[in-house]
Every structure is written in C-alpha cells, then in structure tokens.
Design a protein around this motif. Structure first.
Motif, mmCIF file in Angstrom:
data_model
loop_
_atom_site.group_PDB
_atom_site.id
_atom_site.type_symbol
_atom_site.label_atom_id
_atom_site.label_comp_id
_atom_site.label_asym_id
_atom_site.label_seq_id
_atom_site.Cartn_x
_atom_site.Cartn_y
_atom_site.Cartn_z
ATOM 1 N N ASN A 1 47.344 52.905 49.747
ATOM 2 C CA ASN A 1 46.854 53.591 48.566
ATOM 3 C C ASN A 1 47.261 55.065 48.595
ATOM 4 O O ASN A 1 47.134 55.720 49.631
ATOM 5 C CB ASN A 1 45.327 53.469 48.494
ATOM 6 C CG ASN A 1 44.784 53.829 47.143
ATOM 7 O OD1 ASN A 1 44.872 54.975 46.717
ATOM 8 N ND2 ASN A 1 44.205 52.853 46.455
ATOM 9 N N PRO A 2 47.765 55.604 47.485
ATOM 10 C CA PRO A 2 48.193 57.018 47.464
ATOM 11 C C PRO A 2 47.132 57.991 47.923
ATOM 12 O O PRO A 2 47.458 59.060 48.460
ATOM 13 C CB PRO A 2 48.554 57.233 45.987
ATOM 14 C CG PRO A 2 48.956 55.885 45.484
ATOM 15 C CD PRO A 2 48.052 54.919 46.211
ATOM 16 N N ARG A 3 45.858 57.669 47.738
ATOM 17 C CA ARG A 3 44.825 58.617 48.161
ATOM 18 C C ARG A 3 44.801 58.789 49.678
ATOM 19 O O ARG A 3 44.303 59.788 50.184
ATOM 20 C CB ARG A 3 43.451 58.204 47.651
ATOM 21 C CG ARG A 3 42.904 56.908 48.194
ATOM 22 C CD ARG A 3 41.487 56.656 47.684
ATOM 23 N NE ARG A 3 41.012 55.326 48.065
ATOM 24 C CZ ARG A 3 41.071 54.268 47.284
ATOM 25 N NH1 ARG A 3 41.607 54.364 46.077
ATOM 26 N NH2 ARG A 3 40.612 53.096 47.697
ATOM 27 N N MET B 1 44.739 42.270 48.300
ATOM 28 C CA MET B 1 44.148 43.324 47.491
ATOM 29 C C MET B 1 42.719 42.971 47.076
ATOM 30 O O MET B 1 42.294 41.821 47.146
ATOM 31 C CB MET B 1 44.961 43.532 46.211
ATOM 32 C CG MET B 1 46.332 44.108 46.385
ATOM 33 S SD MET B 1 47.046 44.448 44.756
ATOM 34 C CE MET B 1 48.704 43.837 45.025
ATOM 35 N N VAL B 2 42.003 43.981 46.604
ATOM 36 C CA VAL B 2 40.736 43.766 45.915
ATOM 37 C C VAL B 2 41.007 42.956 44.647
ATOM 38 O O VAL B 2 42.012 43.180 43.961
ATOM 39 C CB VAL B 2 40.090 45.119 45.547
ATOM 40 C CG1 VAL B 2 38.885 44.922 44.639
ATOM 41 C CG2 VAL B 2 39.695 45.889 46.800
ATOM 42 N N ALA C 1 44.406 49.831 42.601
ATOM 43 C CA ALA C 1 43.842 51.169 42.730
ATOM 44 C C ALA C 1 42.618 51.188 43.631
ATOM 45 O O ALA C 1 42.321 52.189 44.283
ATOM 46 C CB ALA C 1 43.492 51.724 41.353
ATOM 47 N N ALA C 2 41.885 50.074 43.691
ATOM 48 C CA ALA C 2 40.685 49.994 44.521
ATOM 49 C C ALA C 2 40.993 49.527 45.943
ATOM 50 O O ALA C 2 40.086 49.477 46.783
ATOM 51 C CB ALA C 2 39.673 49.052 43.883
ATOM 52 N N SER C 3 42.238 49.180 46.209
ATOM 53 C CA SER C 3 42.626 48.615 47.508
ATOM 54 C C SER C 3 43.102 49.715 48.441
ATOM 55 O O SER C 3 43.952 50.528 48.071
ATOM 56 C CB SER C 3 43.732 47.576 47.328
ATOM 57 O OG SER C 3 43.336 46.564 46.419
#
Length: 412
Positions: A80-82, A139-140, A150-152
C-alpha cells in the motif's frame, strides 16, 4: 550481536515507528542482521547438529514464511502506498522500512526477486534443511465480494507463491490466500490446489474476514473437501488499529471452520492481545487473554486431529513467556507445529536471546552459540532456539517440527 543491551521499543505501534525511522535513517542493525563473519565455530556447528538429531529433513516443515513485494519482476505483488510515505504515514512507513532491511532488500528495482533469493539462501543454509511454506496474501474484500486494494496493507497473489515454490521445489511449498467473500473463492481454491497449494492463509483482522460468518461456509466446505488446512492468525495484529477489526482475531470465532470439518492451524497460538470470552453468559463478555482462549479450544476433545497451533513468533521478547507455557505442557506438543514468521526472526530487536536466557529457556553458553548461528541465518536461529529450549528439563517434541500425517495434501 544479540547480547548488546536493547530497550523494549517494539511494545507498541508508536515504538515500532521510532525503530523504523531509525532504521531508515541508517541504523540497519536494528532490523537487519550483520553479514556472517566466517564459518561456524565447532561448538556452534555441534549445537546445530544437536538441533537436527531425531528429525528427518524430508519431513521437516516451517509452516509460516511470508512473501512480500512491490510488483517488480512481474510478481503482481503490491505494498500500500501509505507504507511508503514517511511524512503522511510515519508508522506504516517505519514498519515497511524494518521489513525491507530484515529481508535484505537493497535494490528496490529488484525487490521481489531479491526477497525470494535471499530467503532461498537462508532456507538452504547449513548442512541440512527442511521445507518452508511460503504464503500468499489476498486483498481485503467487502461483503459483496469486491476487492478493496486501498484498504489492503499488502498483496501477494497466489500465482506468485506458486511460482516461487516452483522455482525452488527443494525448499518451498506454496500456500494460497483466498478471501472467503470472493465470488470466485471456491474456483480459486481449486485452481490453487491443482497447481500445488498445500494450505490457505488468512489474517482476519487485516483482511476483514469474520471466521464465524455464514459467508465463509462455502469456502469451508471446499477446504474440507480439498483437504486444505487453514493457517489463520488469531489474537492481536499490530498492523490493525480499529477495535472492530481486532475482534476478528478472536480464536473462538474459528469454531465455525472446525464445525465444517476444516483443519485449522492457529498462527502464533494466539499469543498476543485479548478477546471477548464468547462462552461467557450475558451480553457483557469479559476480555480474556487470546492465548487462554486458544488453549480452551485446544483442550476441547472434539478438535483432536483437526486443530493445531503454530509456534511462529514465540521466540520474540513479547511472546516468549507463552513459549515457556507451551514447553510446560508436553501433552499439547502433538498439537503444535513449527513456524518462523519470517522475516520477523531477522528483526534483531524482536528476537532477544537475553530474554530467552533470563526465562531459563536457554543457558548462557547456548545463547552465545545461538547468536553465532543467527549471524548466518535467522531461519536457522529460530529453528535452533526452539530445538534447544527447555523448561524444567523438558523441550519441544520432535513431532512439532515434522509434518503430521494427514495434515497437508497427500503429495506433501
């Protein structure tokens, strides 16, 4: 290396962030092992040979080894980019920095292949080696079956785990990860098994899976029919912050899978965090140590031959009291399986030989030799610690390190 004094900096997500930032700023020994400083001494070689006594390497399996990647080399993986943004998401960035160093990744352009090649080198290190189950990670997915990238936190497709195992068949076995809410869950399980998958990996807290939901029933029936064990995390998960998601790690939620005939392996023996005692009367359920909830399940006679716990991560400083507890229960050893949770054994501040010595699980002399082994292979260190650890003179049974008959598909 491990005899240097270390502070308890990983007791919380914030502490993990401090370590990750320090690692990213140039303190690699926090999260990456030093290069070997020559061959093992005769004494360390003898300890490693003692660790292998009584075991058939062809049957030795580490059931819990992670893969990870960013998508290089057409792996299909992503992070994930975050987790790669130091300013906007410092804790996630810190965690990712630690994992990169622990896995020995220097060239991000070759990150995925380098991760695998280093893992294969560590797996084959030494005069003997067993096999290692490498884990995909789905993934989620939402209740309607749609994926939520995005949530993964990260994603490792089944095809990558299958490819990695095919490249190194002498040391790797592939595990699929199929979210049970997927519309194609059963078809994907069947496809993965046909290509050699030996189990299924879940992390309910992070993947947003409720193991007690009827949405899982079709997947459970398929796992039971295909003879695929479910390796699933239970207890607290450090990558998850929301309390509602942490509730999904309650070991008692796994009864639905067991009722469906699924063989269940509880990762880490649920050795972190607390969960609601769902067996208690009344609406207000008391919070109980997740490890105690796991032991309750293990003691239920109906699940013998169907429920196991893996001892991955139990050499870590914040879990090794549970390692001591399990050593004190030799009657439970037939229900335990070995796992390393790689790359965590390569994070120096997590696995502290000094804590193991202070608990009386290893001697001072063994500690020195185990530290020497660790400088060559974190996987060998993890294995050797569990083979030599003793509590009141009792060590882990040989059966923990060898695949039980009937647990995995017959080809294993």
């Amino acid at each position: 290396m491990r005899k240097t004094t270390r502070r308890a900096l990983l007791a919380s997500g914030g502490a993990l962030g401090v370590l990750g930032v320090a690692s990213a700023l140039g303190f690699p020994r926090l999260a990456r092992q030093a290069a070997p400083d020559g061959p093992l001494s005769a004494e360390a070689s003898a300890l490693l040979e003692r660790a292998w006594q009584g075991l058939d390497p062809a049957r030795v399996i580490d059931c819990h080894v992670h893969l990870a990647g960013t998508g290089t080399g057409n792996s299909g993986c992503f992070v994930n980019p975050r987790m790669q943004s130091a300013l906007r998401h410092p804790i996630q960035f810190a965690r990712f920095s630690i994992y990169k160093r622990a896995a020995g990744i220097d060239d991000m352009a070759r990150a995925d292949d380098d991760f695998v090649e280093r893992l294969a080198t560590l797996a084959r290190w030494g005069p003997k080696h067993g096999r290692f189950v490498v884990l995909a990670f789905d993934m989620v997915h939402h209740e309607d079956g749609t994926a939520d990238a995005a949530a993964s936190e990260f994603y490792v497709p089944n095809d990558w785990a299958l490819t990695v195992a095919a490249r190194h068949p002498d040391c790797f076995l592939p595990a699929a990860s199929v979210h049970p809410y997927r519309k194609d869950a059963v078809a994907e399980l069947e496809r993965a098994v046909a290509r050699g998958a030996v189990c299924v990996k879940w992390l309910p807290n992070a993947q947003h899976i409720d193991p007690s939901s009827p949405r899982c029933d079709e997947t459970y029936r398929a796992m039971a029919r295909l003879g695929l064990p479910l390796l699933t995390h239970a207890g607290h998960e450090a990558a998850v912050e929301a309390e509602e998601e942490q509730k999904l790690g309650n070991p008692l939620l796994l009864r639905r899978a067991l009722d469906a005939g699924v063989k269940v392996i509880v990762a880490h023996c649920a050795s972190s965090g607390h969960g609601a005692d769902l067996d208690a009367r009344g609406q207000d359920k008391p919070e109980v140590d997740s490890f105690e909830l796991f032991l309750r399940l293990l003691d239920e006679p109906g699940w013998r031959g169907q429920l196991w716990g893996d001892v991955s991560a139990l050499i870590q400083f914040n879990r090794c009291d549970k390692l001591a507890r399990l050593l004190e229960r030799p009657e439970a050893h037939a229900r335990l399986l070995n796992g390393s949770d790689y790359p965590l054994p390569a994070i120096n501040v997590l696995a502290r030989s000094g804590k193991l010595e202070s608990l009386g699980l290893i001697t001072e002399a063994e500690r020195d030799l185990l530290d020497e082994i660790d400088r060559h292979s974190g996987l060998a260190f993890d294995f050797a610690v569990k083979r030599v650890a003793r509590r009141n003179g009792v060590g882990f049974a040989d059966s923990i390190f060898q695949a039980p008959v009937g647990l995995y598909p017959a080809r294993v």
